[in-house]
Each structure stands twice: as structure tokens, then as C-alpha cells.
Scaffold this motif. Sequence first.
Motif, mmCIF file in Angstrom:
data_model
loop_
_atom_site.group_PDB
_atom_site.id
_atom_site.type_symbol
_atom_site.label_atom_id
_atom_site.label_comp_id
_atom_site.label_asym_id
_atom_site.label_seq_id
_atom_site.Cartn_x
_atom_site.Cartn_y
_atom_site.Cartn_z
ATOM 1 N N LEU A 13 0.836 -1.191 0.000
ATOM 2 C CA LEU A 13 0.000 0.000 0.000
ATOM 3 C C LEU A 13 0.877 1.249 0.000
ATOM 4 C CD1 LEU A 13 -1.059 -2.169 2.428
ATOM 5 C CD2 LEU A 13 -3.068 -0.714 2.267
ATOM 6 N N TYR A 51 0.591 5.291 1.277
ATOM 7 C CA TYR A 51 -0.149 6.271 2.046
ATOM 8 C C TYR A 51 0.481 7.633 1.804
ATOM 9 C CZ TYR A 51 -2.888 2.973 4.828
ATOM 10 O OH TYR A 51 -3.795 2.028 5.250
ATOM 11 N N PRO A 66 -1.955 9.759 8.163
ATOM 12 C CA PRO A 66 -1.790 9.226 6.793
ATOM 13 C C PRO A 66 -3.138 8.863 6.189
ATOM 14 C CG PRO A 66 -0.269 8.170 8.342
ATOM 15 C CD PRO A 66 -1.247 8.947 9.160
ATOM 16 N N PHE A 112 -4.895 6.661 2.879
ATOM 17 C CA PHE A 112 -4.640 5.626 1.887
ATOM 18 C C PHE A 112 -4.687 6.204 0.481
ATOM 19 C CE2 PHE A 112 -4.616 1.663 -0.194
ATOM 20 C CZ PHE A 112 -5.636 1.649 -1.127
ATOM 21 N N ASN A 124 -5.114 -13.730 10.028
ATOM 22 C CA ASN A 124 -4.934 -12.391 9.496
ATOM 23 C C ASN A 124 -5.102 -11.348 10.592
ATOM 24 O OD1 ASN A 124 -4.870 -10.144 7.741
ATOM 25 N ND2 ASN A 124 -7.096 -10.182 7.575
ATOM 26 N N THR A 125 -4.100 -10.495 10.745
ATOM 27 C CA THR A 125 -4.192 -9.428 11.737
ATOM 28 C C THR A 125 -4.195 -8.057 11.078
ATOM 29 O OG1 THR A 125 -1.808 -9.265 11.968
ATOM 30 C CG2 THR A 125 -2.955 -10.797 13.453
ATOM 31 N N LYS A 143 -1.722 -6.403 10.047
ATOM 32 C CA LYS A 143 -0.570 -5.584 10.402
ATOM 33 C C LYS A 143 0.153 -5.078 9.158
ATOM 34 C CE LYS A 143 1.533 -8.486 13.171
ATOM 35 N NZ LYS A 143 2.573 -8.960 14.123
ATOM 36 N N LEU A 144 0.658 -3.867 9.258
ATOM 37 C CA LEU A 144 1.428 -3.274 8.177
ATOM 38 C C LEU A 144 2.829 -2.936 8.664
ATOM 39 C CD1 LEU A 144 -1.160 -0.776 6.614
ATOM 40 C CD2 LEU A 144 -0.519 -3.037 5.769
ATOM 41 N N TYR A 201 -10.560 -4.287 13.755
ATOM 42 C CA TYR A 201 -9.140 -4.190 14.079
ATOM 43 C C TYR A 201 -8.751 -2.754 14.379
ATOM 44 C CZ TYR A 201 -8.716 -8.778 11.742
ATOM 45 O OH TYR A 201 -8.855 -10.085 11.361
ATOM 46 N N TYR A 259 -5.199 -0.241 15.831
ATOM 47 C CA TYR A 259 -3.743 -0.231 15.929
ATOM 48 C C TYR A 259 -3.258 1.089 16.558
ATOM 49 C CZ TYR A 259 -4.679 -3.531 12.130
ATOM 50 O OH TYR A 259 -5.182 -4.558 11.369
ATOM 51 N N TYR A 290 -1.740 -3.740 18.979
ATOM 52 C CA TYR A 290 -2.903 -3.796 18.127
ATOM 53 C C TYR A 290 -3.967 -4.686 18.759
ATOM 54 C CZ TYR A 290 -1.082 -8.293 16.443
ATOM 55 O OH TYR A 290 -0.604 -9.571 16.359
ATOM 56 N N VAL A 308 -7.432 -7.221 17.533
ATOM 57 C CA VAL A 308 -8.234 -7.800 16.454
ATOM 58 C C VAL A 308 -9.695 -7.951 16.850
ATOM 59 C CG1 VAL A 308 -6.261 -8.942 15.398
ATOM 60 C CG2 VAL A 308 -7.645 -10.168 17.102
ATOM 61 N N ARG A 314 -9.377 -0.784 10.880
ATOM 62 C CA ARG A 314 -9.789 -1.370 9.599
ATOM 63 C C ARG A 314 -10.771 -2.483 9.886
ATOM 64 N NH1 ARG A 314 -6.084 -5.746 6.826
ATOM 65 N NH2 ARG A 314 -8.079 -6.788 6.898
ATOM 66 N N HIS A 346 -12.300 -6.442 9.135
ATOM 67 C CA HIS A 346 -11.604 -7.727 9.192
ATOM 68 C C HIS A 346 -11.346 -8.340 7.840
ATOM 69 C CE1 HIS A 346 -15.837 -8.740 8.775
ATOM 70 N NE2 HIS A 346 -15.453 -9.907 8.293
ATOM 71 N N GLN A 347 -11.897 -7.733 6.788
ATOM 72 C CA GLN A 347 -11.748 -8.333 5.466
ATOM 73 C C GLN A 347 -10.296 -8.230 5.032
ATOM 74 O OE1 GLN A 347 -14.486 -8.374 2.599
ATOM 75 N NE2 GLN A 347 -16.265 -7.974 3.847
ATOM 76 N N GLN A 399 -5.995 0.482 6.251
ATOM 77 C CA GLN A 399 -6.207 1.048 7.567
ATOM 78 C C GLN A 399 -6.564 2.524 7.429
ATOM 79 O OE1 GLN A 399 -2.910 0.291 10.186
ATOM 80 N NE2 GLN A 399 -2.855 -1.894 9.697
ATOM 81 N N PHE A 400 -7.458 2.980 8.295
ATOM 82 C CA PHE A 400 -7.853 4.382 8.360
ATOM 83 C C PHE A 400 -7.210 4.990 9.602
ATOM 84 C CE2 PHE A 400 -11.143 4.604 5.101
ATOM 85 C CZ PHE A 400 -11.408 3.257 4.894
#
Lengths: 116, 113
Positions: free
Chosen positions: A34, A36, A44, A46, A100-101, A103-104, B31, B33, B48, B50, B94, B96-97, B102-103
Motif C-alpha cells: 500500500l 499512504y 496518513p 490511503f 490475518n491481523t 498488520k502493516l 481491528y 492499531y 494492536y 483484532v 480497519r 476484518h476483510q 487502515q484508516f
Amino acid sequence: DQQVKQNSPSLSVQEGRISILNCDYTNSMFDYFLWYKKYPAEGPTFLISISSIKDKNEDGRFTVFLNKSAKHLSLHIVPSQPGDSAVYFCAASPWAGSSNTGKLIFGQGTTLQVKP
Amino acid sequence: NAGVTQTPKFRVLKTGQSMTLLCAQDMNHEYMYWYRQDPGMGLRLIHYSVGEGTTAKGEVPDGYNVSRLKKQNFLLGLESAAPSQTSVYFCASRDHQEHNEQFFGPGTRLTVL
């Protein structure tokens, strides 16, 4: 150890020309990338993303290219506008399967200045 | 929709003081963070979550604690602030998909003297 690297801290281009921002990564398990954009004193936002199954994704003036063999991605902005002046972060998401978490891992950022 | 909001926007602490940063989101995201941004370092993940009632450590968790008692809120606590925790803190959320972005909130600028 920095898994996502943006080796150019800053870039200056003329309005109307192309801006190319680069990003390298080391982890072959990253499967989603991604970009940002961040203005001063804001969070930030997207911009554009690309899956590892693709090598290009386009959205208006913004195109992201992915070269998996080189572990390199780039963001092209054509034509560049003064409002594009901001810090650009690339980020990578590791494949996590059923755990799936979201995380970035972020690069250090590149400050783009577009001169009128 | 307000999106992701953070409270406070600015704060100055003395070494050893404690404080809590509040993050709230109205997008019903699963989620959430907490990141810190330092010059030349990009954004680094602190903790974070979930889902409501869950938390996990990120890349730089030491010196911080978090709680997610309600789905819409994610709190970041500093029990005994240190000058090394001077930074800009961003919260993000964000759904879960898989592979959704992320916002981010607007950030909290914290200075520890």
C-alpha cells in the motif's frame, strides 16, 4: 532490521512532470502493498494498493508497479501537482492465512515537493 | 461519520508521569492499531487489537499498555513516561476483510521532558 525501505528521504519535481517514488522490501512473505500520503499535522491517508499477484495497479494519476523478483515497488504520479506535495509512505502486509491481523510494516517515508 | 478520532491532540509530560491516549472509531471496525512516528523511522506498530477484549504486542511495545474494552475504543497508556517516548502517536482501524486499508486518526503529539 528494516524490512521495508524508502531510500530517498526527499524528491523535488516540477509541476506537470512525473514523480517516481521507490520502495524496496526484504521479506518474500509480503503479499500486499500500500501507499499512504501524509500532510503535516494530519494522519496518513490511503492512496493506492497492489496485490502480489499483480504487477501494476492504476488509479487516475497514480500508478503503482510491483517487481517481485527485485522486491521493489514504485509509485508514479503523472502529472504531478503542487497539492501532491506531502510525505509518502509505502507499507507491506505479510500473508497471514487464517490468522490475518492486518498488520502493516511501513517504510521511512519520502517527502515529495512539487514546484509550481 | 467522524472516522477515527484521537484525544488529546497535544500533550507535554514530565518524566515519570502517566497518561492515557484515547482512540475512537465510528466505522464498526474490528481491528485497531497504535503506531508511533519518529523522524526517519516511519510508523512503527506499538500494540494492536483484532477485536473487543483482545490486544497483542507490535514491534515496539515496551513502556506502553493498551485496552480494548469497547469495540469502538482503543486506549494507549504510558505508566511512567520517558523522554524516549516523545513522538507523534497515530491510531488506525480497519475491518476484518483481508487486504483492506487502515484508516488513521489525526495523531497526538506527545513531548516528555
